[in-house]
Scaffold this motif. Structure first.
Motif, PDB file in Angstrom:
ATOM      1  N   ASP A  29      52.226 -29.112  32.158  1.00  0.00           N
ATOM      2  CA  ASP A  29      52.691 -28.269  33.254  1.00  0.00           C
ATOM      3  C   ASP A  29      52.882 -29.141  34.498  1.00  0.00           C
ATOM      4  OD1 ASP A  29      53.120 -26.413  35.244  1.00  0.00           O
ATOM      5  OD2 ASP A  29      51.520 -25.078  34.613  1.00  0.00           O
ATOM      6  N   ALA A  30      54.123 -29.319  34.921  1.00  0.00           N
ATOM      7  CA  ALA A  30      54.431 -30.207  36.056  1.00  0.00           C
ATOM      8  C   ALA A  30      54.415 -29.485  37.393  1.00  0.00           C
ATOM      9  CB  ALA A  30      55.785 -30.862  35.833  1.00  0.00           C
ATOM     10  N   ARG A  31      53.973 -28.247  37.426  1.00  0.00           N
ATOM     11  CA  ARG A  31      53.937 -27.528  38.709  1.00  0.00           C
ATOM     12  C   ARG A  31      52.842 -28.057  39.624  1.00  0.00           C
ATOM     13  NH1 ARG A  31      53.267 -21.550  37.094  1.00  0.00           N
ATOM     14  NH2 ARG A  31      51.953 -22.595  35.580  1.00  0.00           N
ATOM     15  N   PHE A  32      51.790 -28.618  39.059  1.00  0.00           N
ATOM     16  CA  PHE A  32      50.656 -29.060  39.861  1.00  0.00           C
ATOM     17  C   PHE A  32      50.759 -30.530  40.239  1.00  0.00           C
ATOM     18  CE2 PHE A  32      49.193 -25.597  37.098  1.00  0.00           C
ATOM     19  CZ  PHE A  32      49.007 -24.637  38.078  1.00  0.00           C
ATOM     20  N   TYR A  33      51.267 -31.335  39.376  1.00  0.00           N
ATOM     21  CA  TYR A  33      51.501 -32.755  39.639  1.00  0.00           C
ATOM     22  C   TYR A  33      52.441 -33.278  38.564  1.00  0.00           C
ATOM     23  CZ  TYR A  33      47.848 -33.277  36.108  1.00  0.00           C
ATOM     24  OH  TYR A  33      47.114 -33.182  34.967  1.00  0.00           O
ATOM     25  N   PHE A  34      53.134 -34.371  38.894  1.00  0.00           N
ATOM     26  CA  PHE A  34      54.077 -34.992  37.962  1.00  0.00           C
ATOM     27  C   PHE A  34      53.347 -36.042  37.148  1.00  0.00           C
ATOM     28  CE2 PHE A  34      56.818 -38.619  37.025  1.00  0.00           C
ATOM     29  CZ  PHE A  34      57.747 -38.004  36.205  1.00  0.00           C
ATOM     30  N   ILE A  35      53.567 -36.031  35.860  1.00  0.00           N
ATOM     31  CA  ILE A  35      52.977 -37.064  35.017  1.00  0.00           C
ATOM     32  C   ILE A  35      54.039 -37.539  34.030  1.00  0.00           C
ATOM     33  CG2 ILE A  35      52.051 -35.388  33.371  1.00  0.00           C
ATOM     34  CD1 ILE A  35      49.721 -37.341  32.928  1.00  0.00           C
ATOM     35  N   PHE A  36      54.194 -38.842  33.975  1.00  0.00           N
ATOM     36  CA  PHE A  36      55.001 -39.456  32.931  1.00  0.00           C
ATOM     37  C   PHE A  36      54.236 -40.681  32.470  1.00  0.00           C
ATOM     38  CE2 PHE A  36      57.778 -42.767  31.392  1.00  0.00           C
ATOM     39  CZ  PHE A  36      58.397 -42.107  30.349  1.00  0.00           C
ATOM     40  N   GLU A  37      53.838 -40.685  31.231  1.00  0.00           N
ATOM     41  CA  GLU A  37      53.131 -41.820  30.653  1.00  0.00           C
ATOM     42  C   GLU A  37      53.687 -42.095  29.269  1.00  0.00           C
ATOM     43  OE1 GLU A  37      48.902 -41.267  30.775  1.00  0.00           O
ATOM     44  OE2 GLU A  37      48.873 -41.296  32.962  1.00  0.00           O
ATOM     45  N   GLU A  50      52.176 -46.169  33.006  1.00  0.00           N
ATOM     46  CA  GLU A  50      51.479 -45.065  33.660  1.00  0.00           C
ATOM     47  C   GLU A  50      51.969 -44.881  35.089  1.00  0.00           C
ATOM     48  OE1 GLU A  50      47.500 -46.552  33.299  1.00  0.00           O
ATOM     49  OE2 GLU A  50      47.283 -45.848  31.243  1.00  0.00           O
ATOM     50  N   ASN A  51      51.454 -43.846  35.732  1.00  0.00           N
ATOM     51  CA  ASN A  51      51.738 -43.579  37.135  1.00  0.00           C
ATOM     52  C   ASN A  51      53.239 -43.487  37.398  1.00  0.00           C
ATOM     53  OD1 ASN A  51      51.232 -43.122  39.832  1.00  0.00           O
ATOM     54  ND2 ASN A  51      50.931 -45.279  40.325  1.00  0.00           N
ATOM     55  N   GLY A  52      53.924 -42.717  36.566  1.00  0.00           N
ATOM     56  CA  GLY A  52      55.360 -42.524  36.738  1.00  0.00           C
ATOM     57  C   GLY A  52      56.176 -43.773  36.520  1.00  0.00           C
ATOM     58  N   GLY A  53      55.657 -44.731  35.765  1.00  0.00           N
ATOM     59  CA  GLY A  53      56.366 -45.968  35.493  1.00  0.00           C
ATOM     60  C   GLY A  53      56.016 -47.095  36.439  1.00  0.00           C
ATOM     61  N   CYS A  54      55.101 -46.869  37.379  1.00  0.00           N
ATOM     62  CA  CYS A  54      54.760 -47.893  38.380  1.00  0.00           C
ATOM     63  C   CYS A  54      53.716 -48.892  37.900  1.00  0.00           C
ATOM     64  CB  CYS A  54      54.278 -47.226  39.662  1.00  0.00           C
ATOM     65  SG  CYS A  54      55.568 -46.257  40.468  1.00  0.00           S
ATOM     66  N   ASP A  55      52.938 -48.539  36.887  1.00  0.00           N
ATOM     67  CA  ASP A  55      51.881 -49.423  36.391  1.00  0.00           C
ATOM     68  C   ASP A  55      52.012 -49.620  34.888  1.00  0.00           C
ATOM     69  OD1 ASP A  55      50.542 -49.644  38.910  1.00  0.00           O
ATOM     70  OD2 ASP A  55      49.688 -47.662  38.572  1.00  0.00           O
ATOM     71  N   MET A  56      51.661 -50.826  34.439  1.00  0.00           N
ATOM     72  CA  MET A  56      51.636 -51.131  33.014  1.00  0.00           C
ATOM     73  C   MET A  56      50.243 -51.639  32.678  1.00  0.00           C
ATOM     74  SD  MET A  56      54.041 -53.616  30.692  1.00  0.00           S
ATOM     75  CE  MET A  56      53.777 -55.048  31.710  1.00  0.00           C
ATOM     76  N   ARG A  57      49.635 -51.018  31.670  1.00  0.00           N
ATOM     77  CA  ARG A  57      48.286 -51.399  31.248  1.00  0.00           C
ATOM     78  C   ARG A  57      48.376 -51.963  29.840  1.00  0.00           C
ATOM     79  NH1 ARG A  57      43.827 -47.979  29.257  1.00  0.00           N
ATOM     80  NH2 ARG A  57      45.283 -46.261  29.523  1.00  0.00           N
ATOM     81  N   ILE A  58      47.805 -53.145  29.637  1.00  0.00           N
ATOM     82  CA  ILE A  58      47.833 -53.814  28.336  1.00  0.00           C
ATOM     83  C   ILE A  58      46.404 -53.962  27.838  1.00  0.00           C
ATOM     84  CG2 ILE A  58      48.482 -55.911  27.094  1.00  0.00           C
ATOM     85  CD1 ILE A  58      50.579 -56.350  29.333  1.00  0.00           C
ATOM     86  N   ARG A  59      46.160 -53.485  26.614  1.00  0.00           N
ATOM     87  CA  ARG A  59      44.838 -53.616  25.991  1.00  0.00           C
ATOM     88  C   ARG A  59      45.000 -54.378  24.679  1.00  0.00           C
ATOM     89  NH1 ARG A  59      41.925 -48.128  25.376  1.00  0.00           N
ATOM     90  NH2 ARG A  59      40.169 -49.541  25.037  1.00  0.00           N
TER      91      ARG A  59
END
Length: 132
Positions: A29-37, A50-59
């Motif tokens: 539900d994107a009414r409360f906040y936007f999430i794209f991961e 993560e963070n709408g495409g602003c961060d990349m996490r590598i494990r």
């Protein structure tokens, strides 16, 4: 779970690639906040955008401390993608190209490099490359 008194129709889906790899799409539900991961799971690492495409996490995959015969995902390294500045940089480059005769930053060489990167990612996903 929606915290609203009005239900929002949200659908999840599981797709399959041509080779049978599962692709899980999870709606929210994107009414409360936007999430794209986006999380890509490979043999040697898991990569998350993560963070709408602003961060990349590598494990990276590593041996498990408690059970050395098993492998698990190690600690993550997070990098900024500078995705949030790309539109501003593109507009600035177009303006300088038109007004100041600056060269365009996006070239055929950029497109070829992206194609090579995509090919490498595909090869990694199919286990054709041993070291990432």
């Amino acid at each position: 779970v929606s915290q609203s008194r009005y239900a929002v129709p949200t659908l999840d889906a599981e797709l399959r690639s041509r080779d049978g790899a599962p692709v899980h799409l999870i709606g929210g539900d994107a009414r409360f906040y936007f999430i794209f991961e986006l999380t890509l799971i490979f043999e040697k690492a898991a990569i998350s955008i993560e963070n709408g495409g602003c961060d990349m996490r590598i494990r990276p995959v590593k041996r498990c401390r408690t059970n050395p015969s098993q492998y698990s995902l190690g600690r993550s390294e997070t990098q900024e993608t500078q995705h949030d500045q790309q539109f501003i940089l593109a507009v600035d480059n177009l303006y300088n190209f038109l007004k100041c005769d600056d060269p365009l930053r996006s070239t055929v060489a950029n497109a070829i490099r992206i194609q090579q990167l995509a090919s490498t990612l595909i090869s990694l996903s199919k286990g054709r490359i041993n070291n990432a």
